[in-house]
Design an enzyme around this catalytic site. Structure first.
Site, short mmCIF file in Angstrom:
data_model
loop_
_atom_site.label_atom_id
_atom_site.label_comp_id
_atom_site.label_asym_id
_atom_site.label_seq_id
_atom_site.Cartn_x
_atom_site.Cartn_y
_atom_site.Cartn_z
N SER A 188 0.88 -1.17 0.00
CA SER A 188 0.00 0.00 0.00
C SER A 188 0.91 1.22 0.00
CB SER A 188 -0.94 0.01 1.22
OG SER A 188 -0.25 0.46 2.38
N ASP A 204 2.70 2.51 -4.77
CA ASP A 204 1.55 3.12 -5.41
C ASP A 204 1.26 2.29 -6.65
OD1 ASP A 204 -0.30 4.60 -6.79
OD2 ASP A 204 0.78 6.50 -6.67
N VAL A 205 0.16 1.56 -6.65
CA VAL A 205 -0.11 0.62 -7.74
C VAL A 205 -0.42 1.33 -9.06
CG1 VAL A 205 -0.83 -1.31 -6.30
CG2 VAL A 205 -2.53 0.40 -7.02
N TYR A 246 -18.07 5.58 -9.75
CA TYR A 246 -17.74 4.37 -9.00
C TYR A 246 -18.51 3.18 -9.55
CZ TYR A 246 -16.81 1.35 -4.95
OH TYR A 246 -16.42 0.32 -4.13
#
Length: 210
Positions: free
Chosen positions: A44, A70-71, A159
């Site tokens: 994360s 940070d993906v 979303y």
């Protein structure tokens, strides 16, 4: 009398990667996987939270490691997967929501939510899967989606779109990867009490709505 034998959920000798592992669902998934015997790598953006979980798992005698990541940064993602041994399990849990009605949606917020909730899942999964295939790993991909991937909800049009997209991505990936014996599934929870949602649950009207 014949007694049923329950399935084994032992994950001994399996390696798992969990994104968004510092809190909430990711934290729970990390602990569950480690408790089942998997060697869990937790990632994360907040190293302090990961360190606390790592120490907790270590005290319990479970195997784990962690890395701040940070993906949405593809170069860092590529480097992590390249440097690590192959994973058997990937839990794509990192995600966010910036609640807004359609007319008030900021396009920069749209870009950020799309980048984290969808683009990063494609990028990371593709990278992990390529290594699974080259190592003949019969792996498992778990995408943490949402009930909003099956229904709609107010002030979350972007979303909703993200999670519907993630559901479609999951179905498509599951077909593409079946020939490699790699399973792909999604989990679609309703609202879960986490540090991020705690403030919403504190609202009695919202709590009743949920």
């Amino acid at each position: 009398m014949n007694f049923p034998k329950t399935p084994s959920f032992s994950l001994e000798n399996k390696r798992a990667l969990v994104t968004g592992a510092g809190r909430g669902i990711g934290l729970g998934a990390s602990i569950a996987l480690a408790s089942a015997g998997a060697d869990v790598m937790m990632v994360s953006r907040t190293a302090k939270e990961l360190e606390e979980i790592y120490n907790h798992l270590k005290q319990l005698g479970h195997k784990s490691s962690y890395k701040s990541l940070d993906v949405t940064n593809q170069n860092d993602v590529y480097k992590l997967i390249d440097d690590e041994d192959c994973f058997d399990i990937l839990v794509n849990n990192a995600g966010t929501n910036i609640p807004s009605s359609l007319v008030d949606t900021n396009i920069n917020d749209f870009d950020y939510v799309m980048s984290l909730n969808v683009k990063s899942v494609i990028s990371l999964t593709q990278t992990v899967v390529k290594k699974m295939i080259s190592n003949n790993i019969k792996g498992s991909i778990i995408n943490v989606s949402s009930q909003m991937g099956h229904v709609g909800g107010p002030i979350r049009s972007v979303y909703n779109m993200n999670k519907w997209g993630l559901e479609g991505l999951t179905k498509g990936m599951s077909i593409d990867l079946a020939k490699y014996n790699i399973r792909v599934n999604s989990v679609c929870p309703n609202l879960v009490l986490t540090p991020r949602t705690k403030k919403y649950f504190a609202d009695k009207k919202y709590n009743k709505y949920v």
